[in-house]
Design an enzyme around this catalytic site. Structure first.
Site, short mmCIF file in Angstrom:
data_model
loop_
_atom_site.label_atom_id
_atom_site.label_comp_id
_atom_site.label_asym_id
_atom_site.label_seq_id
_atom_site.Cartn_x
_atom_site.Cartn_y
_atom_site.Cartn_z
N GLU A 154 4.65 -4.97 7.14
CA GLU A 154 3.91 -4.08 8.07
C GLU A 154 4.42 -3.61 9.44
O GLU A 154 4.62 -2.45 9.86
CB GLU A 154 2.57 -4.27 8.02
N ALA A 166 0.72 -1.18 0.05
CA ALA A 166 -0.17 0.09 0.00
C ALA A 166 0.95 1.24 -0.06
O ALA A 166 2.18 1.20 0.36
CB ALA A 166 -0.78 -0.04 1.03
#
Ligand code: CAA
Length: 258
Positions: free
Chosen positions: A132, A64
């Site tokens: 992440e 992302a």
């Protein structure tokens, strides 16, 4: 509609969709996710197999978009995650087979979009990871769910807790991808697999996908009954009549998809 972040090309029922944000190694920003949702909602009914790949020879999708996420508050973070998860669910539920041709980095959201596809193949330079936690977040586009489902809890936890990417051969070993090819051969191999799928009955493919997805979350008896119902429904299709007639008469069959 013309897209900023998507390129698509269809021939012989096979659509190749290229995710393209070259300045960020094809990172997924909100606009790209919106375009992807629009594309999936409007995909031509003549498309029988979708192949998804990334632009260039270095990255499939590097996650992302970190620049976009960097200033989000809690509500916006929730909404950004939901935007991605909703689009990926739409992708997963597409009534045709979807092949991810992973041509480089598949990190964070990149690994997650590949996992929302039915089948993953990759180039030898591919790297898969969920980095992440190193950014202070968790996988946000259903990575905690789909990675554990695909490779088991132990390996999913290792990948998510360490954040360390794995190479293509390791991805093959743990079953995250079905095959690894030299970069130059990847798209030809994806097309070859798509062409093999295209020869088969479209409604049967749709039902098979629906069964595999739905039955995973059911108890054995319910799952078996589900398949039984769908198997029965196949006999209401022209494809079943034509496919079996062609076999018995030693003919080639052209499925109509009805
Ligand atoms: N978001 C935004 N920009 C990104 C990006 C990302 N995910 N990944 C790479 N870029 C940008 C870089 O900032 C860089 O931009 P500039 O040229 O303007 O500096 C450009 O792409 C090229 O990247 P690098 O210079 O870093 O290239 P590299 O070859 O040295 O490294 C890489 C490649 C290992 C993929 C590295 O770019 C990287 O680690 N990227 C981030 C990977 C990541 O953490 N992904 C997870 C994101 S979080 C997420 O996805 C949450 C979720 O589940 C929804």
């Amino acid at each position: 509609m013309s897209y900023t972040y998507l390129k698509n090309e269809t021939s012989n029922g096979i659509c190749t969709l290229t995710l393209s944000a070259p300045k960020s190694l094809n990172a997924l920003n909100s606009e790209l996710l919106g375009e992807l949702g629009h594309f999936l909602d409007n995909i031509d009914s003549a498309v029988r197999v979708l192949i998804i790949t990334g632009d260039g020879d270095k990255s499939f999708v590097a996650g992302a978009d970190i620049a976009e996420m960097s200033t989000l508050d809690e509500r916006e973070g929730f909404e950004f995650g939901k935007r991605g998860t909703d689009v990926f669910r739409k992708l997963e539920r597409l009534p045709i087979p979807v092949i991810a041709a992973v041509n480089g980095y598949a990190l964070g959201g990149g690994c997650e979009i590949a996992m929302a596809c039915d089948i993953r193949i990759c180039s030898d330079n591919a790297r898969f990871g969920q980095p992440e936690v190193g950014l202070g977040i968790i996988p946000g586009f259903s990575g905690t769910y789909r990675l554990a489902k695909l490779v088991g809890m132990g390996m999913a936890k290792q990948m998510i807790y360490t954040g360390k990417p794995i190479k293509s051969d390791e991805a093959l070993r743990i079953g995250l991808v079905n095959a690894v090819y030299p970069q130059a051969e990847l798209m030809a191999q994806a097309m070859k697999m798509a062409a093999a799928i295209c020869k088969n009955a479209p409604v049967a493919l749709k039902y098979a996908k629906e069964c595999i997805e739905a039955e995973y979350d059911l108890q054995a008896d319910e799952a078996i009954a589900y398949e039984n119902r769908m198997f029965g429904k196949c006999f209401a299709t022209a494809d079943q009549k034509n496919g079996m007639h062609a076999f018995l008469n030693k003919q080639e069959v052209e499925f109509e998809g009805r």
